[in-house]
Design a protein around this motif. Structure first.
Motif, short mmCIF file in Angstrom:
data_model
loop_
_atom_site.label_atom_id
_atom_site.label_comp_id
_atom_site.label_asym_id
_atom_site.label_seq_id
_atom_site.Cartn_x
_atom_site.Cartn_y
_atom_site.Cartn_z
N ILE A 271 0.86 -1.20 0.00
CA ILE A 271 0.00 0.00 0.00
C ILE A 271 0.89 1.24 0.00
O ILE A 271 1.79 1.37 0.83
N SER A 272 0.60 2.15 -0.91
CA SER A 272 1.47 3.33 -1.06
C SER A 272 1.26 4.35 0.05
O SER A 272 2.21 4.78 0.71
N VAL A 273 0.02 4.76 0.25
CA VAL A 273 -0.24 5.82 1.24
C VAL A 273 -0.55 5.15 2.59
O VAL A 273 -1.68 4.78 2.87
N SER A 274 0.49 4.99 3.39
CA SER A 274 0.30 4.26 4.65
C SER A 274 0.78 5.07 5.86
O SER A 274 0.78 4.58 6.97
N ASN A 275 1.23 6.29 5.62
CA ASN A 275 1.62 7.15 6.75
C ASN A 275 1.42 8.61 6.35
O ASN A 275 1.14 8.91 5.19
N ILE A 276 1.62 9.49 7.30
CA ILE A 276 1.33 10.90 7.10
C ILE A 276 2.18 11.52 5.98
O ILE A 276 1.71 12.34 5.20
N TYR A 277 3.45 11.06 5.86
CA TYR A 277 4.33 11.63 4.82
C TYR A 277 3.84 11.23 3.43
O TYR A 277 3.88 12.02 2.49
N ALA A 278 3.38 9.97 3.35
CA ALA A 278 2.86 9.50 2.06
C ALA A 278 1.60 10.28 1.68
O ALA A 278 1.35 10.53 0.49
N TYR A 279 0.82 10.68 2.67
CA TYR A 279 -0.36 11.51 2.40
C TYR A 279 0.04 12.85 1.80
O TYR A 279 -0.61 13.38 0.90
N ILE A 280 1.13 13.40 2.32
CA ILE A 280 1.61 14.70 1.80
C ILE A 280 1.98 14.55 0.32
O ILE A 280 1.62 15.38 -0.52
N ILE A 281 2.68 13.45 0.01
CA ILE A 281 3.06 13.21 -1.39
C ILE A 281 1.80 13.03 -2.24
O ILE A 281 1.66 13.60 -3.33
N TYR A 282 0.86 12.25 -1.70
CA TYR A 282 -0.39 11.96 -2.42
C TYR A 282 -1.13 13.25 -2.79
O TYR A 282 -1.45 13.50 -3.96
N TYR A 283 -1.35 14.08 -1.79
CA TYR A 283 -2.09 15.32 -2.07
C TYR A 283 -1.25 16.31 -2.88
O TYR A 283 -1.79 17.10 -3.66
N GLY A 284 0.08 16.25 -2.71
CA GLY A 284 0.96 17.10 -3.52
C GLY A 284 0.82 16.77 -5.00
O GLY A 284 0.73 17.67 -5.85
N VAL A 285 0.78 15.46 -5.31
CA VAL A 285 0.65 15.03 -6.71
C VAL A 285 -0.71 15.47 -7.26
O VAL A 285 -0.81 16.01 -8.37
N LEU A 286 -1.78 15.25 -6.46
CA LEU A 286 -3.11 15.66 -6.93
C LEU A 286 -3.17 17.17 -7.16
O LEU A 286 -3.78 17.64 -8.12
N LEU A 287 -2.52 17.90 -6.26
CA LEU A 287 -2.52 19.36 -6.39
C LEU A 287 -1.83 19.79 -7.68
O LEU A 287 -2.30 20.68 -8.40
N LEU A 288 -0.73 19.11 -8.00
CA LEU A 288 -0.01 19.43 -9.24
C LEU A 288 -0.91 19.20 -10.46
O LEU A 288 -1.02 20.05 -11.35
N PHE A 289 -1.58 18.03 -10.49
CA PHE A 289 -2.49 17.72 -11.61
C PHE A 289 -3.62 18.75 -11.68
O PHE A 289 -4.01 19.20 -12.77
N LEU A 290 -4.15 19.10 -10.51
CA LEU A 290 -5.26 20.06 -10.45
C LEU A 290 -4.82 21.41 -11.00
O LEU A 290 -5.50 22.02 -11.84
N LEU A 291 -3.65 21.88 -10.54
CA LEU A 291 -3.18 23.20 -10.97
C LEU A 291 -2.96 23.25 -12.47
O LEU A 291 -3.38 24.19 -13.15
N LEU A 292 -2.33 22.19 -13.01
CA LEU A 292 -2.09 22.16 -14.45
C LEU A 292 -3.41 22.16 -15.22
O LEU A 292 -3.55 22.81 -16.25
N SER A 293 -4.38 21.40 -14.69
CA SER A 293 -5.70 21.36 -15.34
C SER A 293 -6.37 22.73 -15.29
O SER A 293 -6.99 23.17 -16.27
N LEU A 294 -6.28 23.39 -14.14
CA LEU A 294 -6.94 24.68 -13.98
C LEU A 294 -6.27 25.76 -14.83
O LEU A 294 -6.93 26.60 -15.43
N ILE A 295 -4.95 25.71 -14.88
CA ILE A 295 -4.24 26.77 -15.61
C ILE A 295 -4.28 26.53 -17.13
O ILE A 295 -4.56 27.44 -17.91
N PHE A 296 -3.98 25.29 -17.53
CA PHE A 296 -3.80 25.05 -18.98
C PHE A 296 -5.00 24.38 -19.66
O PHE A 296 -5.20 24.56 -20.86
N GLY A 297 -5.71 23.53 -18.93
CA GLY A 297 -6.88 22.90 -19.54
C GLY A 297 -6.84 21.39 -19.51
O GLY A 297 -6.09 20.78 -18.74
N LYS A 298 -7.63 20.80 -20.42
CA LYS A 298 -7.91 19.36 -20.37
C LYS A 298 -6.63 18.50 -20.50
O LYS A 298 -5.87 18.65 -21.44
N ARG A 299 -6.49 17.61 -19.53
CA ARG A 299 -5.38 16.64 -19.52
C ARG A 299 -4.01 17.30 -19.79
O ARG A 299 -3.17 16.75 -20.52
#
Ligand code: SF4
Ligand code: SF4
Length: 243
Positions: free
Chosen positions: A126-154
């Motif tokens: 299991i990848s997200v099994s501690n608090i640090y892994a959660y930070i990485i998890y949400y960091g990655v989602l945030l990156l995808f979200l920002l790129l989607s919001l700024i530039f557009g689809k995929r």
């Protein structure tokens, strides 16, 4: 919505829900860390599957099973503008090549690969099994979200994805030696240029132009089948076979 797209959406949703489990299987960092210790990790196998699998399914992994693709398609609800593409699609190779060289150099410095640690840095797989892994998890989602919001689809798929180059290269080899693979074909004469296919394409491809030019091959196509499913004239078909 056609049954094929309902199935695709269901798979993408499940894949996204499982992302806290599977995240490290796609990690661009763990493969470097593993190489520096002479270790083959999970993401090494994942990228190998993408390379060899794409000989027969092209970039269908991106269109059908990738959690990052799933999350980006969720972001369409907030921003569905088309990102600038063209030469900008090459940006991901500018990132990919030095990354690949880094892995190679790290493995060389470690004296080569000596062992396989499939679940390295995970807890029972299991990848997200501690608090640090959660930070990485949400960091990655945030990156995808920002790129989607700024530039557009995929936008992540177009600009920074470290996995798609494996599949693009696999697809090129597949086409070069004409292997049977998942492909698109079209009947140009039935097209009424309504533009629905282009509008529906999650990769913002000029599908109607591809139909007109009778060239349905595009390295950014993720073989999602949406163009085929929205076309009112059944111009586009997905098939498994040679070019
Ligand atoms: S061209 Fe069709 S199959 Fe390819 S990504 Fe666009 S909608 Fe999906
Ligand atoms: S949706 Fe079908 S008819 Fe409309 S432009 Fe695309 S291929 Fe042509």
């Amino acid at each position: 919505m056609k049954k094929r797209q309902r199935i695709r959406n269901l798979i993408l949703l499940l894949s996204f829900l499982l992302f806290p489990v599977t995240q490290f299987y796609f990690s661009p960092y763990l493969i470097i860390w593993g190489a520096s210790q002479g270790m083959i990790t999970a993401s090494f196998f994942t990228f190998a599957v993408f390379l060899f699998g794409s000989l027969f399914v092209g970039r269908a992994f991106c269109g059908w099973v990738m959690p990052c693709g799933s999350f980006q398609e969720l972001c369409f609800q907030v921003n569905d503008k088309e990102p600038k593409t063209g030469k900008l699609n090459l940006l991901k190779f500018v990132i990919w090549v030095p990354w690949l060289i880094t892995i190679f150099v790290m493995a060389l410095l470690a004296g080569g690969y000596k062992r396989v640690e499939y679940f390295f840095a995970m807890d029972h797989g299991i990848s997200v099994s501690n608090i640090y892994a959660y930070i990485i998890y949400y960091g990655v989602l945030l990156l995808f979200l920002l790129l989607s919001l700024i530039f557009g689809k995929r936008a992540t798929c177009h600009y920074i994805c470290w996995m798609s180059p494996f599949m693009i290269i696999g697809r090129k080899i597949s086409n070069w030696i004409n292997l049977p693979s998942i492909r698109l074909k079209s009947k140009k004469e039935n097209c009424v240029q309504c533009g629905s296919c282009r509008k529906a394409c999650p990769m913002s491809l000029e599908v109607n132009k591809m139909v007109t030019e009778k060239n349905m091959e595009n390295s950014e196509c993720i073989l999602c089948g949406k163009c085929a499913d929205v076309c009112p004239k059944n111009v586009i078909t997905m098939y498994f076979g040679r070019l």
